[in-house]
Every structure is written in C-alpha cells, then in structure tokens.
Design a protein around this motif. Structure first.
Motif, PDB file in Angstrom:
ATOM      1  N   ILE A  54       0.804  -0.987   0.101  1.00 28.64           N
ATOM      2  CA  ILE A  54       0.384   0.087   0.006  1.00 28.64           C
ATOM      3  C   ILE A  54       0.639   1.073  -0.421  1.00 28.64           C
ATOM      4  CG2 ILE A  54      -1.546   1.330   1.677  1.00 28.64           C
ATOM      5  CD1 ILE A  54      -2.556  -0.780   1.943  1.00 28.64           C
ATOM      6  N   VAL A  55       0.559   2.447  -1.160  1.00 26.03           N
ATOM      7  CA  VAL A  55       1.397   3.366  -1.619  1.00 26.03           C
ATOM      8  C   VAL A  55       0.216   4.837  -0.492  1.00 26.03           C
ATOM      9  CG1 VAL A  55       2.624   5.117  -2.502  1.00 26.03           C
ATOM     10  CG2 VAL A  55       3.094   2.858  -2.398  1.00 26.03           C
ATOM     11  N   CYS A  56       0.571   5.594   0.798  1.00 30.87           N
ATOM     12  CA  CYS A  56      -0.283   6.021   1.895  1.00 30.87           C
ATOM     13  C   CYS A  56       0.343   7.560   0.543  1.00 30.87           C
ATOM     14  CB  CYS A  56       0.644   6.441   3.000  1.00 30.87           C
ATOM     15  SG  CYS A  56       0.617   5.142   3.912  1.00 30.87           S
ATOM     16  N   GLY A  57      -0.970   8.209   0.182  1.00 30.34           N
ATOM     17  CA  GLY A  57      -0.418   9.938   0.172  1.00 30.34           C
ATOM     18  C   GLY A  57      -0.702  10.540   1.427  1.00 30.34           C
ATOM     19  N   GLY A  58      -0.042  11.868   0.985  1.00 34.63           N
ATOM     20  CA  GLY A  58      -0.182  12.764   2.033  1.00 34.63           C
ATOM     21  C   GLY A  58      -1.282  14.097   2.065  1.00 34.63           C
ATOM     22  N   GLY A  59      -2.588  14.284   1.484  1.00 35.83           N
ATOM     23  CA  GLY A  59      -2.858  15.156   1.070  1.00 35.83           C
ATOM     24  C   GLY A  59      -3.843  15.606   2.326  1.00 35.83           C
ATOM     25  N   ASN A  60      -4.093  15.060   2.886  1.00 34.54           N
ATOM     26  CA  ASN A  60      -5.210  15.164   4.136  1.00 34.54           C
ATOM     27  C   ASN A  60      -4.481  15.746   5.093  1.00 34.54           C
ATOM     28  OD1 ASN A  60      -3.461  12.949   4.628  1.00 34.54           O
ATOM     29  ND2 ASN A  60      -4.331  12.204   6.152  1.00 34.54           N
ATOM     30  N   ILE A  61      -2.784  16.006   4.735  1.00 37.29           N
ATOM     31  CA  ILE A  61      -2.210  16.373   6.430  1.00 37.29           C
ATOM     32  C   ILE A  61      -1.546  17.726   4.872  1.00 37.29           C
ATOM     33  CG2 ILE A  61      -0.223  17.001   7.490  1.00 37.29           C
ATOM     34  CD1 ILE A  61      -0.655  13.179   8.287  1.00 37.29           C
ATOM     35  N   LEU A  62      -0.990  17.435   4.313  1.00 35.75           N
ATOM     36  CA  LEU A  62       0.043  18.319   3.505  1.00 35.75           C
ATOM     37  C   LEU A  62      -0.034  17.879   2.091  1.00 35.75           C
ATOM     38  CD1 LEU A  62       2.333  21.036   4.970  1.00 35.75           C
ATOM     39  CD2 LEU A  62       3.219  19.588   2.646  1.00 35.75           C
ATOM     40  N   ARG A  63       0.514  19.166   0.700  1.00 36.05           N
ATOM     41  CA  ARG A  63      -0.075  18.661  -0.718  1.00 36.05           C
ATOM     42  C   ARG A  63       1.436  19.856  -0.326  1.00 36.05           C
ATOM     43  NH1 ARG A  63      -4.958  17.314  -1.909  1.00 36.05           N
ATOM     44  NH2 ARG A  63      -4.855  15.227  -1.968  1.00 36.05           N
ATOM     45  N   GLY A  64       2.677  18.862  -0.990  1.00 36.48           N
ATOM     46  CA  GLY A  64       4.181  20.236  -1.347  1.00 36.48           C
ATOM     47  C   GLY A  64       3.614  21.351  -2.161  1.00 36.48           C
ATOM     48  N   LYS A  65       3.055  21.160  -2.840  1.00 33.68           N
ATOM     49  CA  LYS A  65       2.980  22.683  -4.367  1.00 33.68           C
ATOM     50  C   LYS A  65       2.158  23.701  -3.416  1.00 33.68           C
ATOM     51  CE  LYS A  65       1.886  22.935  -9.185  1.00 33.68           C
ATOM     52  NZ  LYS A  65       0.862  23.554  -9.618  1.00 33.68           N
ATOM     53  N   ILE A  74       8.924  29.481   2.541  1.00 35.44           N
ATOM     54  CA  ILE A  74       8.656  27.480   2.568  1.00 35.44           C
ATOM     55  C   ILE A  74       9.249  27.521   0.942  1.00 35.44           C
ATOM     56  CG2 ILE A  74       6.977  27.147   2.250  1.00 35.44           C
ATOM     57  CD1 ILE A  74       8.049  25.215   4.384  1.00 35.44           C
ATOM     58  N   LYS A  75      10.176  26.941   0.832  1.00 42.12           N
ATOM     59  CA  LYS A  75      11.209  26.556  -0.916  1.00 42.12           C
ATOM     60  C   LYS A  75      10.113  25.602  -0.816  1.00 42.12           C
ATOM     61  CE  LYS A  75      16.317  28.337  -0.201  1.00 42.12           C
ATOM     62  NZ  LYS A  75      15.538  28.798  -0.326  1.00 42.12           N
ATOM     63  N   PRO A  76       9.972  25.329  -1.705  1.00 36.00           N
ATOM     64  CA  PRO A  76       9.426  24.455  -2.901  1.00 36.00           C
ATOM     65  C   PRO A  76      10.088  22.966  -2.224  1.00 36.00           C
ATOM     66  CG  PRO A  76       9.164  25.753  -4.140  1.00 36.00           C
ATOM     67  CD  PRO A  76       9.950  26.628  -3.412  1.00 36.00           C
ATOM     68  N   ALA A  77      11.074  22.751  -2.295  1.00 32.80           N
ATOM     69  CA  ALA A  77      11.615  20.822  -2.380  1.00 32.80           C
ATOM     70  C   ALA A  77      11.472  20.954  -1.249  1.00 32.80           C
ATOM     71  CB  ALA A  77      12.587  21.282  -2.735  1.00 32.80           C
ATOM     72  N   THR A  78      11.455  21.831   0.329  1.00 34.16           N
ATOM     73  CA  THR A  78      10.688  21.751   1.861  1.00 34.16           C
ATOM     74  C   THR A  78       9.382  21.573   2.091  1.00 34.16           C
ATOM     75  OG1 THR A  78      12.505  23.994   1.987  1.00 34.16           O
ATOM     76  CG2 THR A  78      11.201  23.213   3.860  1.00 34.16           C
ATOM     77  N   GLY A 142      10.638   9.341  -1.721  1.00 36.38           N
ATOM     78  CA  GLY A 142      11.852   9.586  -1.148  1.00 36.38           C
ATOM     79  C   GLY A 142      12.246  11.199  -2.181  1.00 36.38           C
ATOM     80  N   SER A 143      11.472  11.536  -3.498  1.00 36.70           N
ATOM     81  CA  SER A 143      12.552  12.700  -3.922  1.00 36.70           C
ATOM     82  C   SER A 143      11.305  13.835  -4.033  1.00 36.70           C
ATOM     83  CB  SER A 143      12.531  12.073  -4.799  1.00 36.70           C
ATOM     84  OG  SER A 143      14.095  11.750  -4.856  1.00 36.70           O
ATOM     85  N   PRO A 144      11.261  14.972  -3.934  1.00 39.42           N
ATOM     86  CA  PRO A 144      10.520  15.982  -4.301  1.00 39.42           C
ATOM     87  C   PRO A 144       9.402  16.420  -5.610  1.00 39.42           C
ATOM     88  CG  PRO A 144      12.453  17.247  -4.127  1.00 39.42           C
ATOM     89  CD  PRO A 144      12.769  15.514  -4.085  1.00 39.42           C
ATOM     90  N   TYR A 145       8.956  17.116  -5.576  1.00 41.22           N
ATOM     91  CA  TYR A 145       8.550  17.377  -7.081  1.00 41.22           C
ATOM     92  C   TYR A 145       7.732  16.280  -7.664  1.00 41.22           C
ATOM     93  CZ  TYR A 145      12.326  20.493  -6.219  1.00 41.22           C
ATOM     94  OH  TYR A 145      13.046  21.610  -5.577  1.00 41.22           O
ATOM     95  N   VAL A 146       7.279  15.532  -7.188  1.00 40.71           N
ATOM     96  CA  VAL A 146       6.672  14.482  -7.320  1.00 40.71           C
ATOM     97  C   VAL A 146       5.214  14.245  -6.573  1.00 40.71           C
ATOM     98  CG1 VAL A 146       7.674  13.807  -9.225  1.00 40.71           C
ATOM     99  CG2 VAL A 146       7.466  12.270  -7.500  1.00 40.71           C
TER     100      VAL A 146
END
Ligand code: UDP
Length: 247
Positions: A54-65, A74-78, A142-146
């Motif tokens: 199972i791959v868990c999303g995280g949008g219920n807490i925070l989406r980076g974009k 805040i930097k996008p990568a952070t 493990g990598s940002p922006y996706v």
C-alpha cells in the motif's frame, strides 16, 4: 487462517490510498474511525491470500505544491519533503489500525526514519509480501516535486505487482466530470491510448505514462463503497480499469 474462497484476479496488488482515505469528508487530518474502516477492508483482501503493498498519500495533511504556493518563506523542495513526511504519519496510523485487527504489517519509508519505519528495500519488501505481510510504503519516492501516484507506479513495477489500484472518491473514469454533466459515461474498461486521446484524468501524468510504458493495468474505484477493494481484487467489475487491450 487465510481462506481462499474465490479465485484471485491478481496475485500481487499495489494499492494507492490517497490522503483523503485517512480523514472524514474534506476535514483533513486523520480520523482513526476512517482508518479502521479501511483497515477492515484490507484485512478482507489479505484473507483471500493476495499479496498487498500500500502506498500512502499525504494530502489530508499537506501537499507540497499547495503549501509552498501559499508563502515565499518556504522553499518548494522543503514543502514537498513535508508532504512526504505526512505520508509516514498516515502510514503509522494505518499500521496500528491493521495490527490492531490482527493483520501482520511492515512499514517501509523512502525517507530514512529508522526509529519508526524500515527503509524501503525492494527485495525485503517482496519477502514480506511473500510471507503474507501487508507492506505499507510511505515517504513517496523519497524525492520532491512528484506525488504519491508516481511512487505507486514506480513501486508497482519494482515489486512486479499485477495491477495498480487507486482508491478514490469517484466511481471510476468518466467521459466528463459527472458533477458537471450527469450524462457523463463511466468506462468499465478503457485503453491507455484512449485515456490519452480523450485527455481523461486518471493519475498524475508521470505515473500514468509509467504504467502505460510498462503495461501495468490501473484500476480506479471508490473506496467509500464498502467491499470495493475486495471486489476489485477478485476481478469483479468495479470502477474502471485502464490497460493495454483495445477490445
Ligand atoms: N511527495 C513528494 N514526493 C513523492 C511523493 C509525495 O514530494 O515522491 C509530496 C508532495 O508534496 C505531495 C505530498 O508529498 O503533494 C503528499 O502526497 P500526495 O499529494 O500524492 O498525496 P495524496 O494526494 O495521495 O493524498
């Protein structure tokens, strides 16, 4: 004791649970009653003998974009790393909910977090699956922006899953937005090419192309309907399936 009552359509499944599966409708955060409900559905699937990652999303807490667009501070990568960390929070909740009802699990994270999760190691992940443990994959790629859709597509290929199942709040893939056009058609089955030519929204673009290139079927269905995950695993027509066949 696992009971195999019906033939399985898939032996190894990669299930993508978006962050919205972890909270009450549009409320954000985590609701353990929602997580418990999903955990019970997952138990029913595992009892059939299917190997489940199972791959868990995280949008219920925070989406980076979204989060980084709201502030120059805040930097996008952070922000994306924060999003990935959010998926670990969801993974921990799901792990406890599953273990609470007797389902053996392992939590693996693409971001090193040794005191709460194993690192993602492909061969170890497969070994857990072979032993009947549900493997919860957190930390995205493990990598940002996706997004975690991309993580789901990549991991599905790595672990040689038979299908990517995306549990969402809609009943499948429609010709148009069914909220805007009540006459929109839902596709039971559609080819990768037709999704592209009709510009239909299935998963994020990178994830979709990865599945298409490597011929990994994608099944989209509504997780809010009880029993849907099990029905999908048993090969019943639930939601929409995208694959390489053009029948
Ligand atoms: N994320 C990332 N790299 C990844 C996966 C996720 O940077 O490989 C970040 C990204 O900011 C994303 C957030 O984690 O918005 C939460 O994941 P996602 O938006 O996919 O969650 P979902 O929409 O499935 O709830």
């Amino acid at each position: 004791m696992a009971q195999q009552s019906k033939p399985l359509a898939y032996k190894r499944v990669l299930l993508k649970l978006s962050g919205e599966s972890f909270c009450r409708d549009r409320q954000g955060g985590i609701s353990m009653s929602e997580v418990t409900r999903i955990a019970e559905e997952i138990r029913d699937v595992v009892e059939q003998g299917v190997e489940l990652a199972i791959v868990c999303g995280g949008g219920n807490i925070l989406r980076g974009k979204q989060f980084s667009e709201g502030s120059d501070a805040i930097k996008p990568a952070t922000a994306h790393y924060m999003g990935m960390t959010a998926t670990v929070i969801n993974g921990l909740a799901l792990q406890d909910a599953l273990e609470h009802i007797g389902v053996a699990t392992r939590l693996q994270s693409a971001i090193r977090m040794d005191s709460v999760a194993e690192p993602f190691i492909r061969r170890r992940c497969i070994r857990h699956l072979e032993k009947g443990r549900v493997v919860i994959l957190a930390g995205g790629t493990g990598s940002p922006y996706v997004t975690t859709d991309t993580a789901a597509a990549l991991r599905a290929r790595e672990i040689e899953a038979d299908v990517v199942m995306k549990a969402t709040k809609v009943d499948g893939i429609y010709s148009e937005d069914p909220e805007e056009n009540p006459h929109a058609i839902r596709y039971d089955r559609i080819s990768f090419q037709d999704v592209l030519s009709q510009r239909l929204q299935v998963m994020d673009v990178q994830a979709f192309h990865h599945c298409m290139e490597h011929n990994i079927p994608i099944q989209i269905f509504n997780f809010q309907k009880s029993g849907n995950i099990l029905r999908a695993v048993l090969g019943e027509r639930v939601g929409s399936i995208v694959d390489g066949d053009t029948e």
